[in-house]
Design an enzyme around this catalytic site. Structure first.
Site, PDB file in Angstrom:
ATOM      1  N   CYS A   1       0.844  -1.197   0.000  1.00  0.00           N
ATOM      2  CA  CYS A   1       0.000   0.000   0.000  1.00  0.00           C
ATOM      3  C   CYS A   1       0.879   1.246   0.000  1.00  0.00           C
ATOM      4  CB  CYS A   1      -0.922   0.011   1.214  1.00  0.00           C
ATOM      5  SG  CYS A   1      -1.915   1.513   1.314  1.00  0.00           S
TER       6      CYS A   1
ATOM      7  N   CYS B   1       0.298   4.386   0.135  1.00  0.00           N
ATOM      8  CA  CYS B   1      -0.004   5.529   0.996  1.00  0.00           C
ATOM      9  C   CYS B   1       0.272   5.212   2.457  1.00  0.00           C
ATOM     10  CB  CYS B   1      -1.446   5.921   0.799  1.00  0.00           C
ATOM     11  SG  CYS B   1      -2.500   4.501   0.576  1.00  0.00           S
TER      12      CYS B   1
END
Lengths: 94, 142
Positions: B48, B50
């Site tokens: 991921c 972010c």
């Protein structure tokens, strides 16, 4: 974090773990994906049903999710927008 | 389904260059966590961009602190499936999430940083919470 967009090009809540409270007896905790015409799409969600016997209270359930994480019951579900009363970031729950 | 190993290699290197030991099999996890003594941080890595993209720099910042866990290891969720699943068996009632960080002492989880505590926060802010936890749980054990 006002104004902060977690995933550029998406809703400000995309990818954020949220608590979705509704007008009915259910509260959902999971990752906000998107909001479409059918409602809010939530991923890896846990559900608190106030009517289920032996359940924690809603507040206890949310606090437990904040401390121990979300017990995933659904990979993907859609909560109708009209039923939603409040959406809160789980990370804001003490 | 795991991502192309070439694509995730930089995400592994971002941790291993800090001296973080990578555990890629259940046997390696058992060897590290099976009879764990002292203090240990387990970083559950993730693709991921972010959340993990802030969690990895946060760990790098936190590892500059004066009080540190004696061992820092990592498993890669979604990539090294067996290792990540086995590591999570050592986290007791804490639910799986990635990225996340478990702080252990003598085999017990004393503090856990979930994905929802990482989302939308700066590396500096996450590192500040981590170092506070190091001070609280590890100051006397190093």
């Amino acid at each position: 974090m006002p104004g902060h967009v977690f995933h550029p090009g998406h809703s400000a809540l995309h990818g954020i773990t949220v608590v979705v409270e509704t007008r009915n007896q259910r509260t959902y905790v999971g990752r906000f994906d998107t909001e479409a015409s059918g409602g809010v799409h939530i991923l890896d969600a846990g559900v608190h049903d106030f009517t289920a016997a032996g359940q924690l209270s809603k507040d206890e359930y949310i606090k437990r999710c904040a401390k121990f994480g979300v017990p995933t019951q659904h990979k993907h579900l859609i909560v109708p927008t009209a039923e939603i009363t409040r959406i809160t970031r789980l990370g804001e729950i003490e | 389904m795991p991502y192309n190993p070439t694509l995730v290699a930089p995400m592994r290197t971002e941790l291993t260059r800090l001296g973080v030991k990578e555990l890629t099999s259940a046997a390696e996890v058992d060897a590290a966590l099976g009879d764990q003594r002292g203090s240990m941080l387990v970083f559950v890595n993730s693709v991921c961009g972010c959340a993990a993209g802030n969690a990895r720099p946060a760990l790098a910042l936190a590892l500059q602190h004066s009080v540190l866990p004696q061992q820092v290891v990592t498993v890669f969720a979604g990539q090294d499936l067996e290792a990540a699943a086995r590591a999570r068996q050592y986290f007791g009632e804490y639910q799986p999430s990635s990225p996340s960080m478990a702080l252990l002492r003598d085999g017990e989880v004393v503090h856990f940083v979930h994905r929802h505590q990482i989302e939308g926060r700066s590396p500096q802010s996450i590192a500040a919470d981590l170092t506070a936890a190091f001070d609280r749980f590890y100051a006397a054990s190093v």
